[in-house]
Write an enzyme that holds these catalytic residues in place. Structure first.
Site, mmCIF file in Angstrom:
data_model
loop_
_atom_site.group_PDB
_atom_site.id
_atom_site.type_symbol
_atom_site.label_atom_id
_atom_site.label_comp_id
_atom_site.label_asym_id
_atom_site.label_seq_id
_atom_site.Cartn_x
_atom_site.Cartn_y
_atom_site.Cartn_z
ATOM 1 N N ASP A 254 0.833 -1.194 0.000
ATOM 2 C CA ASP A 254 0.000 0.000 0.000
ATOM 3 C C ASP A 254 0.874 1.253 0.000
ATOM 4 O OD1 ASP A 254 -2.170 1.677 0.119
ATOM 5 O OD2 ASP A 254 -2.458 1.454 2.278
ATOM 6 N N CYS A 281 -7.747 -1.476 -5.997
ATOM 7 C CA CYS A 281 -6.890 -1.788 -4.851
ATOM 8 C C CYS A 281 -7.782 -1.553 -3.644
ATOM 9 C CB CYS A 281 -5.610 -0.951 -4.856
ATOM 10 S SG CYS A 281 -5.819 0.798 -5.204
ATOM 11 N N SER A 282 -7.361 -0.752 -2.699
ATOM 12 C CA SER A 282 -8.239 -0.429 -1.579
ATOM 13 C C SER A 282 -9.040 0.832 -1.888
ATOM 14 C CB SER A 282 -7.425 -0.243 -0.295
ATOM 15 O OG SER A 282 -8.274 -0.005 0.805
ATOM 16 N N ALA A 283 -8.327 1.936 -2.122
ATOM 17 C CA ALA A 283 -8.996 3.185 -2.467
ATOM 18 C C ALA A 283 -9.323 3.269 -3.955
ATOM 19 C CB ALA A 283 -8.116 4.376 -2.071
ATOM 20 N N GLY A 284 -8.548 2.555 -4.765
ATOM 21 C CA GLY A 284 -8.790 2.573 -6.196
ATOM 22 C C GLY A 284 -8.138 3.735 -6.917
ATOM 23 N N GLY A 286 -4.293 4.657 -5.960
ATOM 24 C CA GLY A 286 -2.838 4.549 -5.855
ATOM 25 C C GLY A 286 -2.268 3.470 -6.747
ATOM 26 N N ARG A 287 -2.330 2.237 -6.296
ATOM 27 C CA ARG A 287 -1.859 1.118 -7.097
ATOM 28 C C ARG A 287 -2.664 0.988 -8.391
ATOM 29 N NH1 ARG A 287 -1.683 -2.788 -1.800
ATOM 30 N NH2 ARG A 287 -3.261 -1.277 -1.127
#
Length: 368
Positions: A254, A281-284, A286-287
């Site tokens: 992350d 990803c989690s927030a959609g 960053g990655r």
């Protein structure tokens, strides 16, 4: 249980000609492909005799010209990046953040706070995916945005489903007939939940959403280390059935970056047949933004055009606000493309070694 995917052997089958009362000649078309270690692929027409030879030769020449244009564009980008250095890229990223700080209209985001994983990760109205399935459902919101590439609706970027949005997530998949889901986070990271277990994890397992969408895991494989691929069979009683390929990349930290630079291109190459693809990803941002931004940049290079990464990220952020979340992710995007140039032998190692050294020190200073 995950089983390792094996290699499939291929055979070429020749076909003889037959003479009869009716004389018939057929020309079979074929393609030969050259696969490089970076996972990208160059296709060109195989030479043949007979009618159409000139046209095929012209197509081959066009392909070779395009490949040369890509190589020149990548070399230009690589040398410009090496000359700029990591410090300048970090400053450039901060300038991008400042230039894209303003938040466009986000009325749907504001009206559905319980469906947003993070309060400061916005889903803008203009590019959001509007849920219309099933007909008559009163809630059309899901935290997801279309990100077109060269005018094609190739990707949807979304947050990792929460316990309150798993059903909406599968409504989105079923409505848009998603062909592939790319998951760039783990369920738990650093002791915190980053995403719900929204699909059946083991082969043979099945689940059904409140809207009657059935998801069955038919097969689970691991084509390479830390990449888990699940074949999901999606169906609705009385409706259309289809298969979704679920790709879980487990080793992307992350707000950080992976150690493997070519894995991005191997994944993106494998995703080419799957349109549209859903990435989260989690927030959609960053990655997710990093991998989608790399594909956008790659398409610029393939067109033989001058690549300016800042312009790519600004364009990406206009569709998915806040994409490419950190300066290290922005620098990583450059590092990946430099590795691609080295892998293709477009540049020599001594030309780029100083950047690699600075990059390694930069990542280490961030705890990488």
């Amino acid at each position: 249980m995950v089983r390792k995917a094996g290699r499939k052997s291929t055979t070429q089958e020749g076909r003889g000609s037959k003479e009869g009362i009716k004389k018939q000649s057929t020309v079979r078309r074929s393609k030969c492909s050259q696969n490089d270690d970076d996972g990208t692929q160059i296709e060109q027409a195989a030479p043949k005799k007979g009618a159409g030879t000139r046209r095929r030769r012209q197509n081959t020449q066009k392909t070779e010209t395009e490949a040369q244009g890509m190589q020149q564009a990548l070399r230009q980008f690589t040398l410009a990046t090496v000359e700029a250095g990591v410090d300048k890229l970090v400053k450039e990223f901060n300038d991008i953040k400042a230039a894209t700080a303003a938040v466009p209209a986000k009325t749907a985001f504001d009206a559905n706070p319980e469906k947003n994983r993070y309060k400061d990760v916005f889903c803008v109205d203009e590019s959001r995916v509007i849920l219309t399935w099933p007909p008559g459902n009163t809630c059309d919101y899901v935290h997801a945005n279309w990100v077109p590439i060269k005018g094609e609706k190739k990707f949807i970027c979304t947050q990792g489903p929460t316990d309150k949005t798993v059903d909406d997530f599968w409504r989105l998949v079923y409505q848009e007939k998603i062909k592939a889901i790319v998951m760039l986070c783990n369920i738990l990271e650093m002791g915190k939940k980053k995403c719900e277990q929204y699909w059946p994890e083991k082969a043979g397992d099945k689940m059904t959403t409140s809207h009657g969408i059935s998801i069955k895991t038919a097969e689970v494989t691991e084509p390479e280390k830390a990449l888990i691929v699940s074949k999901l069979e999606i169906s609705v009683e009385g409706g259309e059935s289809f298969v979704v390929s679920h790709w879980l990349w487990q080793h992307w930290p992350d707000r950080g970056v992976p150690e493997n630079f070519m894995a991005c291109f191997r994944l993106l190459t494998k995703l080419k047949p799957f349109t549209p693809a859903l990435v989260h990803c989690s927030a959609g941002i960053g990655r997710t933004g990093t991998i989608v931004g790399l594909e956008m940049a790659h398409q610029v290079l393939l067109a033989g055009e001058r690549l300016v990464m800042a312009d790519v990220v600004k364009e990406l952020r206009s569709h998915r606000h806040g994409s490419v979340q950190t300066d290290i992710q922005y620098v990583y995007m450059h590092r990946v493309l430099i590795s691609l140039a080295e892998n293709r032998k477009i540049v020599k190692h001594e030309e780029i070694a100083p950047f690699f050294e600075t990059y390694d020190a930069f990542v280490k200073s961030r705890g990488g």
